[in-house]
Design an enzyme around this catalytic site. Structure first.
Site, PDB file in Angstrom:
ATOM      1  N   GLU A  14       0.826  -1.212   0.000  1.00 18.04           N
ATOM      2  CA  GLU A  14       0.000   0.000   0.000  1.00 18.04           C
ATOM      3  C   GLU A  14       0.863   1.267   0.000  1.00 18.04           C
ATOM      4  O   GLU A  14       1.745   1.429   0.861  1.00 18.04           O
ATOM      5  CB  GLU A  14      -0.926  -0.008   1.221  1.00 18.04           C
ATOM      6  CG  GLU A  14      -1.883   1.175   1.222  1.00 18.04           C
ATOM      7  CD  GLU A  14      -2.984   1.069   2.269  1.00 18.04           C
ATOM      8  OE1 GLU A  14      -3.356  -0.050   2.663  1.00 18.04           O
ATOM      9  OE2 GLU A  14      -3.476   2.135   2.677  1.00 18.04           O
ATOM     10  N   LYS A  73      -7.656  -0.128  11.202  1.00 16.59           N
ATOM     11  CA  LYS A  73      -7.073  -0.664   9.959  1.00 16.59           C
ATOM     12  C   LYS A  73      -5.817   0.136   9.618  1.00 16.59           C
ATOM     13  O   LYS A  73      -4.795  -0.423   9.215  1.00 16.59           O
ATOM     14  CB  LYS A  73      -8.097  -0.590   8.828  1.00 16.59           C
ATOM     15  CG  LYS A  73      -7.679  -1.264   7.523  1.00 16.59           C
ATOM     16  CD  LYS A  73      -6.843  -0.400   6.606  1.00 16.59           C
ATOM     17  CE  LYS A  73      -6.491  -1.146   5.325  1.00 16.59           C
ATOM     18  NZ  LYS A  73      -5.632  -0.368   4.425  1.00 16.59           N
ATOM     19  N   ASP A 131       3.518 -13.739  12.158  1.00 13.17           N
ATOM     20  CA  ASP A 131       2.170 -14.124  11.728  1.00 13.17           C
ATOM     21  C   ASP A 131       1.250 -12.897  11.778  1.00 13.17           C
ATOM     22  O   ASP A 131       0.774 -12.512  12.847  1.00 13.17           O
ATOM     23  CB  ASP A 131       1.681 -15.232  12.671  1.00 13.17           C
ATOM     24  CG  ASP A 131       0.334 -15.800  12.285  1.00 13.17           C
ATOM     25  OD1 ASP A 131      -0.412 -15.126  11.556  1.00 13.17           O
ATOM     26  OD2 ASP A 131       0.018 -16.921  12.728  1.00 13.17           O
ATOM     27  N   HIS A 181      -1.945  10.524  -1.136  1.00 12.03           N
ATOM     28  CA  HIS A 181      -2.063   9.249  -1.827  1.00 12.03           C
ATOM     29  C   HIS A 181      -1.868   9.419  -3.321  1.00 12.03           C
ATOM     30  O   HIS A 181      -1.333   8.548  -3.988  1.00 12.03           O
ATOM     31  CB  HIS A 181      -3.480   8.688  -1.617  1.00 12.03           C
ATOM     32  CG  HIS A 181      -3.568   7.711  -0.490  1.00 12.03           C
ATOM     33  ND1 HIS A 181      -3.291   6.384  -0.649  1.00 12.03           N
ATOM     34  CD2 HIS A 181      -3.916   7.858   0.790  1.00 12.03           C
ATOM     35  CE1 HIS A 181      -3.453   5.766   0.500  1.00 12.03           C
ATOM     36  NE2 HIS A 181      -3.834   6.635   1.399  1.00 12.03           N
TER      37      HIS A 181
HETATM   38  C1  MEV Z   1      -6.016   3.566   4.683  1.00 14.23           C
HETATM   39  O1  MEV Z   1      -5.376   2.352   4.360  1.00 14.23           O
HETATM   40  C2  MEV Z   1      -5.984   3.818   6.168  1.00 14.23           C
HETATM   41  C3  MEV Z   1      -6.824   4.988   6.651  1.00 14.23           C
HETATM   42  O2  MEV Z   1      -8.152   4.841   6.160  1.00 14.23           O
HETATM   43  C4  MEV Z   1      -6.775   4.973   8.152  1.00 14.23           C
HETATM   44  C5  MEV Z   1      -7.747   5.914   8.805  1.00 14.23           C
HETATM   45  O3  MEV Z   1      -8.791   6.254   8.206  1.00 14.23           O
HETATM   46  O4  MEV Z   1      -7.485   6.281   9.967  1.00 14.23           O
HETATM   47  C6  MEV Z   1      -6.306   6.302   6.102  1.00 14.23           C
END
Ligand code: MEV
Length: 429
Positions: free
Chosen positions: A86, A264, A280, A378
């Site tokens: 990513e 995430k 892992d 991004h």
């Molecule tokens: C993207 O991979 C992760 C984010 O969505 C985390 C977040 O929203 O805090 C940017």
């Protein structure tokens, strides 16, 4: 249209060599020679080793390995290898770490290196009395468990405690025995699973019940890694940014929909280091998410507050079952190199660094989200990917990407048109 001529029932597939398997798969899927050659190029992983690590190997899949700079953890500067596909994940850690570097970086700690194994017993007539019978055999249990792993014992690990819970389940009461084991520098799955299996017949005899599952718990809440950092206001851009980050944390703490995305992002950083070191990723992720839900409502793994003198304070706490010995960590040469880059000599130090990376990642995501949004950052990398997909090579990639970003439209069709113009221009020149 369903193709009924192809069969996935391939007898003896596991007995074939990787090359033979690849041939079968290529025929099945209609792969051309170039695709097959790419699959069989296992890069920095020896094919023979890959074939021993998992079953039915045909090749390997390479993931970029980036280095996060600027990290200072417990007073020591560290370079962080991160395996991730990513974009922006590595840059996010570098940026967050730079903004707290002069203030001392990250301070970390760990609750211990204890893992839990569970033994499930059902059909126990007197579960509460049986619970006491098991607890009364603590010394016997210790001998049985420690007998399973003399090597672990020689490194100072081994059985630490036994706990027994009477669980109310859909099929009636269940008696669940927890073995608490110090697994030291091992992730510990093999050690605790062996102990649970060795003890199971005894549990059955002592309780009169039937034992089913004997397996570790990935909710490794006796192995919590913690990290903390202070971001001075002048480094992050002032009070509005600080307040935006705190508000973003409050949002995650109050709402599972947001908390899932928030966490995430944390795992973007955590899993990248876990993977780079051959650990892992699924175990760490399962533990993190279960821990985030421990109150009954899924919430944030991090916390952001304002210090008495107005600075931004961030902290993280999450289970971190990672090891230095065993499995891919030991066998994969890239994992070994990554451990050397990190300079870690204990699983505890590795776990603590990973927690700091998770916090750094979260800081950057929240800062971007609370200010400019994440798309701007991004887009630059995404535009390069799109440029490559459109066929750009060499310095064409940067040139096409720059045009896409400038136009605010990162699309492959536009990238193709830009590339054509560029090449036309070059040909005409
Ligand atoms: C993207 O991979 C992760 C984010 O969505 C985390 C977040 O929203 O805090 C940017």
């Amino acid at each position: 249209m369903i193709d009924t001529t192809r069969s996935s029932r391939i007898s003896g597939f596991h007995k074939k060599s990787p090359a033979e398997r690849l041939g079968i798969v290529s025929d099945f899927a209609g792969l051309d020679a170039a695709a097959a050659a790419r699959l069989s190029d296992t890069g920095n992983l020896d094919l023979g080793l890959a074939d021993r690590l998992v079953e039915n190997v045909i090749g390997s899949m390479n993931i970029p390995l980036g280095i996060a700079t600027n990290m200072r953890v417990d007073g020591e500067d560290v370079l962080i290898p991160m395996a991730t596909e990513e974009s922006s994940v590595v840059a996010a850690v570098c940026n967050a770490a730079r903004q707290c570097y002069d203030a001392g970086g990250f301070t970390t700690s760990m609750s211990g290196t204890l893992m839990i194994a569970q033994i499930q017993a059902v059909d126990v007539a007197d579960p509460h009395a049986a619970r006491l019978r098991i607890l009364g055999r603590r010394e016997e249990i210790k001998v049985i468990c420690d007998g399973c792993d003399p090597v672990l014992l020689s490194f100072g690990g081994g059985f630490r405690d036994v706990e027994v819970r009477v669980l109310d389940s859909q099929s009636g009461p269940m008696l669940v025995t927890h073995l608490i084991v110090d697994t030291r520098d091992a992730m510990g799955a093999n050690a605790v699973n062996s102990m649970a299996e060795a003890l199971a017949p005894h549990i059955s005899a002592w309780t009169g019940g039937r034992v089913y599952l004997r397996i570790l718990s990935n909710l490794a809440d006796r192995r919590l890694a913690r990290a903390h950092a202070v971001w001075p206001l002048d480094q992050i851009g002032g009070e509005a940014v600080r307040d935006g980050i705190v508000s973003a944390y409050h949002f995650a703490a109050a709402d599972p929909y947001r908390a899932a995305t928030h966490n995430k992002g944390i795992m973007n950083g955590v899993s990248a280091v876990v993977l780079a070191t051959g650990n892992d990723t699924r175990a760490v992720e399962a533990g993190a998410h279960a821990f985030a839900a421990r109150s009954g409502q899924y919430g944030s793994l991090t916390r952001f507050e304002v210090t008495a003198d107005g600075q931004l304070s961030g902290s993280i706490e999450l289970p971190m079952a990672v090891g230095l010995i065993g499995g891919a960590t030991k066998a994969h040469p890239t994992a070994q190199a990554c451990l050397k880059i990190l300079g870690v000599t204990s699983a505890e130090r590795l776990a603590r660094i990973i927690a700091a990376v998770g916090l750094a990642q979260n800081f950057s995501a929240l800062k971007a989200l609370a200010t400019t949004g994440i798309q701007k950052g991004h887009m630059a990398l995404h535009a390069q990917n799109i440029a490559m997909m459109a066929g750009a090579v060499g310095d064409e990639i940067d040139r096409v990407a720059a045009v896409l970003v400038e136009r605010g439209s990162v699309r492959q069709d536009i990238a193709q048109a830009v590339l054509q113009d560029l090449r036309g221009g070059a040909a005409g020149a």
